[in-house]
Design a protein around this motif. Sequence first.
Motif, mmCIF file in Angstrom:
data_model
loop_
_atom_site.group_PDB
_atom_site.id
_atom_site.type_symbol
_atom_site.label_atom_id
_atom_site.label_comp_id
_atom_site.label_asym_id
_atom_site.label_seq_id
_atom_site.Cartn_x
_atom_site.Cartn_y
_atom_site.Cartn_z
ATOM 1 N N ASP A 165 -59.823 5.676 -30.232
ATOM 2 C CA ASP A 165 -58.924 6.374 -31.151
ATOM 3 C C ASP A 165 -57.515 6.448 -30.568
ATOM 4 O OD1 ASP A 165 -60.863 7.453 -33.269
ATOM 5 O OD2 ASP A 165 -61.818 8.035 -31.387
ATOM 6 N N GLU A 166 -57.439 6.570 -29.247
ATOM 7 C CA GLU A 166 -56.144 6.647 -28.554
ATOM 8 C C GLU A 166 -56.210 5.762 -27.331
ATOM 9 O OE1 GLU A 166 -53.989 8.452 -30.028
ATOM 10 O OE2 GLU A 166 -55.150 9.935 -31.153
ATOM 11 N N VAL A 167 -55.051 5.202 -26.950
ATOM 12 C CA VAL A 167 -54.974 4.407 -25.725
ATOM 13 C C VAL A 167 -53.968 5.086 -24.800
ATOM 14 C CG1 VAL A 167 -54.344 2.177 -24.731
ATOM 15 C CG2 VAL A 167 -55.634 2.278 -26.886
ATOM 16 N N VAL A 168 -54.400 5.368 -23.564
ATOM 17 C CA VAL A 168 -53.565 6.083 -22.591
ATOM 18 C C VAL A 168 -53.328 5.165 -21.393
ATOM 19 C CG1 VAL A 168 -53.362 8.147 -21.153
ATOM 20 C CG2 VAL A 168 -54.693 8.243 -23.285
ATOM 21 N N GLY A 173 -47.601 10.179 -15.182
ATOM 22 C CA GLY A 173 -47.532 11.080 -16.331
ATOM 23 C C GLY A 173 -48.675 10.942 -17.325
ATOM 24 N N TRP A 174 -49.721 10.165 -16.967
ATOM 25 C CA TRP A 174 -50.780 9.925 -17.956
ATOM 26 C C TRP A 174 -51.565 11.190 -18.292
ATOM 27 C CZ3 TRP A 174 -55.964 10.846 -17.436
ATOM 28 C CH2 TRP A 174 -56.476 10.982 -16.142
ATOM 29 N N LEU A 175 -51.667 12.118 -17.308
ATOM 30 C CA LEU A 175 -52.450 13.331 -17.555
ATOM 31 C C LEU A 175 -51.793 14.157 -18.668
ATOM 32 C CD1 LEU A 175 -54.688 15.348 -16.892
ATOM 33 C CD2 LEU A 175 -53.240 16.235 -15.044
ATOM 34 N N ALA A 176 -50.472 14.295 -18.600
ATOM 35 C CA ALA A 176 -49.765 15.060 -19.637
ATOM 36 C C ALA A 176 -49.949 14.393 -20.994
ATOM 37 C CB ALA A 176 -48.280 15.154 -19.280
ATOM 38 N N GLU A 177 -49.931 13.069 -21.004
ATOM 39 C CA GLU A 177 -50.113 12.337 -22.259
ATOM 40 C C GLU A 177 -51.512 12.593 -22.838
ATOM 41 O OE1 GLU A 177 -49.752 7.755 -23.777
ATOM 42 O OE2 GLU A 177 -48.838 8.250 -21.860
ATOM 43 N N ALA A 178 -52.510 12.560 -21.951
ATOM 44 C CA ALA A 178 -53.885 12.804 -22.411
ATOM 45 C C ALA A 178 -54.032 14.233 -22.926
ATOM 46 C CB ALA A 178 -54.872 12.537 -21.273
ATOM 47 N N LYS A 179 -53.395 15.174 -22.234
ATOM 48 C CA LYS A 179 -53.459 16.584 -22.686
ATOM 49 C C LYS A 179 -52.785 16.726 -24.053
ATOM 50 C CE LYS A 179 -55.553 19.189 -19.524
ATOM 51 N NZ LYS A 179 -55.026 19.995 -18.459
#
Length: 302
Positions: A165-168, A173-179
């Motif tokens: 559903d989403e690609v990270v 900064g990936w953690l903030a994006e996932a949050k």
Amino acid sequence: MDAPEAEDHVVLDVRAAGICYPDLLLTQGRYQAAAQPPFVPGSEVAGVVVRAPAGSEFAEGQNVLAAPGIGGYAERLAVPPAFVLPMPQGLDFAQGAAILANHQTVHFALTRRAGLLAGEKVLVLGSAGGIGSAAIQVAKALGARVLAGVRRDHTEEFLRGLGADEVVPLREGWLAEAKDLTAGAGVDIVVDPVGGDVFDDAVRALSPGGRLLVLGFAGGAIPTVKVNRLLLRNVSVVGAGWGEFLRTNPAALRETADALAELVAGGLRPPVTATYPLERGAEALRDLAAGKIVGKAVLVNG
Ligand SMILES: NC(=O)c1ccc[n+]([C@@H]2O[C@H](COP(=O)([O-])OP(=O)(O)OC[C@H]3O[C@@H](n4cnc5c(N)ncnc54)[C@H](OP(=O)(O)O)[C@@H]3O)[C@@H](O)[C@H]2O)c1
């Protein structure tokens, strides 16, 4: 001539054999179960029954899958009936070989080890690899919302095609994006076949009650965790070793294969992205080691 034990084994002509990371580790002498060279690797195959013991459920001419553990990169193979499985309807031989080790491992991990519930959010790491791509498909088919964490570039279309559903992208900064993608809540389950650098942030990505599944260490380093973090946030780090589980729960092989056959009936098709003729098995393993395989590679015979 077949080996003497072949009388009580199912003998099959191998049409396709999956290229698995554990095969690679075995050839490098880095797997938990050692094999003395010379040996033939290959832990998952699809083929046609040549001969089956009387009283087994298999018959000459039947298309089957098999999980021999070793020896699968071959033209003909003798396997005890307990390690032979019916071929799910709708798969070709290459897809059949590709639905064994990785899909079974992640089905076991998500259902038996993490207790996945429909509607939960699952973050998959190493998602363009064999375990990761299978995890996206199985989690999605079981009703999860799937975030695909990926290191390699140019993989978004492939991952969305699997059901992400989403690609990270796993960059700074990936953690903030996932949050952000979970409205600050975090994810219920992390599927981690990578270990290494992203592990600490992957634990931080869990919501309260979350479970991180330890599947492997393709990134090289085996991480450690400060257990106070588990206590303070009510999260779990859960080991998921499919081969070890099967050793004490052999019936799980067929149960999991049956569960996957239902997902295949619902449309799941393993992503066979590279095929090699059987005689180029060493090259296929080298390509896997070099990170050149996105999805799943399979050896084909004939
Ligand atoms: N627990 C079990 O029962 C079980 C069963 C089968 C396999 N395994 C293990 O699972 C692991 C993965 O197997 P696989 O078949 O998925 O292998 P694979 O197809 O080679 O994929 C490994 C993934 O790891 C990522 N990766 C590799 N090197 C990395 C690095 N230096 N830094 C960050 N990420 C890196 C890549 O992620 P990207 O896609 O993001 O580029 C790649 O997709 C292996 O350790 C294998 O032994 C465990």
